[in-house]
Design a protein around this motif. Structure first.
Motif, short mmCIF file in Angstrom:
data_model
loop_
_atom_site.label_atom_id
_atom_site.label_comp_id
_atom_site.label_asym_id
_atom_site.label_seq_id
_atom_site.Cartn_x
_atom_site.Cartn_y
_atom_site.Cartn_z
N SER A 124 0.88 -1.29 0.07
CA SER A 124 0.11 -0.11 0.05
C SER A 124 0.98 1.23 -0.05
O SER A 124 1.97 1.43 0.71
N SER B 154 -5.37 -6.41 -9.12
CA SER B 154 -5.28 -5.80 -7.94
C SER B 154 -6.35 -6.73 -6.94
O SER B 154 -5.72 -7.16 -6.05
N SER C 54 -1.49 -3.51 -7.12
CA SER C 54 -2.61 -3.11 -6.40
C SER C 54 -2.82 -1.89 -5.33
O SER C 54 -3.43 -0.91 -5.51
N LYS D 238 -5.25 1.31 -6.37
CA LYS D 238 -5.83 2.05 -5.31
C LYS D 238 -5.62 3.42 -4.98
O LYS D 238 -6.57 4.15 -4.82
N LYS E 218 -7.15 5.21 -7.96
CA LYS E 218 -8.75 5.54 -7.96
C LYS E 218 -9.02 6.74 -6.91
O LYS E 218 -10.12 7.40 -6.99
#
Length: 326
Positions: A104, A179, A230, A234, A237
């Motif tokens: 992340s 993802s 991923s 994210k 988005k």
């Protein structure tokens, strides 16, 4: 949000950096993650004149901080210059770690938070976050997730990675599927999709004018984990859905993208990594005081473009900083 809670530490003992010439570095340590020990590196070159203004620069994917000319340009404008080599990149990469591995982009908040606290402790009152490519994606998200912060006061993005440079089916179907699969196979390797020809256009052992470590920034780009895809998806988005930023923001990008399959001088005249139309489109969707700026014939890392082009980049950046940061 005022001062962020710190989860890392440093000894505040700057050491000489590999770049020499006034550059020093500070190691930042954090709790172990899923690969083990984690560090980041804060690099500094202080302004030669008394100042309370600073830049914190964050590099892109397959990258690290080596842009000496840029730091000196900011020094000459009265800014102390700081840069982060993020965890698992460049100076911060440890032997047990996979290069670039992240699940992340919020993981980077730890080193950004700590770096900003250190910069503030060194009597800097106006701080601009600057990021290139993936670094531009990181700082944009960071700003949107840290509204009302007293640790930074502006954003500069150099060709930010706001969208994958893929066709519509790959973007709308392929990337979301990958993802999703990352939840079950986070360490599954997949090609990064980036051509080594971009590196050829930069490094002076090929067709470029810059000397940097090919160990830390190789031409042959390592495969990435599904979890990395991923993490990028994210964050993108988040930006694409009308993100709000409450500090002045400058987004710079090239006038054109390059899609050559073999070496060509065209690589010196455009963005060979991202689709510049994506950058422009999503920059204009961000809610706030956002200035978009197209750079004629700029390369992907605009400040590594040919001399006349990068001089124009500096001109545009400093015109903007002189308006917003007196």
């Amino acid at each position: 949000m005022k001062a962020n809670k710190l989860t890392g530490k440093s000894n505040n003992n700057y050491l000489p950096d590999v770049l020499g010439d006034g550059f020093t570095k500070l190691t930042l340590s954090f709790d172990d993650d899923y690969e083990g020990e984690v560090v980041a590196t804060l690099i500094r070159r202080k302004s030669l004149t008394k100042t309370s203004k600073a830049i914190l620069y964050i590099h892109g994917f397959n990258d690290y901080f080596f842009q000496e000319e840029m730091s000196k340009e900011f020094n000459n404008q009265g800014y102390s210059f700081y840069a982060l080599d993020l965890r698992k990149y460049g100076r911060s990469h440890l032997n047990h770690q996979k290069l670039n591995n992240v699940r992340s982009l919020i993981e980077y908040d730890e080193e950004i938070d700590l770096a900003l606290q250190i910069i503030k402790s060194e009597r800097n009152k106006q701080v601009i976050l600057m990021g290139h490519s993936t670094g531009g994606l990181i700082v944009t998200n960071y700003a949107g997730n840290h509204l009302n912060s007293d640790l930074f006061h502006g954003i500069i993005c150099n060709s930010p990675f706001y969208e994958f440079n893929l066709n519509v089916l790959e973007r709308k179907i392929g990337v979301p599927v990958l993802s999703y699969l990352s939840k079950y196979f986070p360490n599954k390797l997949i090609s990064s999709g980036f051509s080594k020809l971009y590196g050829y256009s930069l490094h002076n052992d090929k067709y470029g004018e810059w000397n940097y470590s090919l160990y830390w920034k190789p031409h042959d780009i390592p495969n990435v984990n599904l979890s990395f895809i991923s993490a990028i998806y994210k964050a993108q988005k988040n930006i694409q859905n009308n993100l709000v930023i409450d500090v002045p923001t400058l987004v710079l990008y090239s006038s054109q993208s390059i899609y050559e399959k073999k070496w060509s001088d065209k690589f010196n005249e455009g963005d060979a990594v991202l689709n510049v139309n994506h950058i422009k489109y999503y920059a204009n969707k961000i809610r706030g005081n956002v200035t978009s700026c197209e750079i004629e014939n700029g390369m992907h890392d605009l400040i590594l473009s040919k001399k006349l082009v990068r001089e124009n980049v500096y001109k545009k950046m400093f015109e903007w900083t002189n308006v917003h940061f007196k």
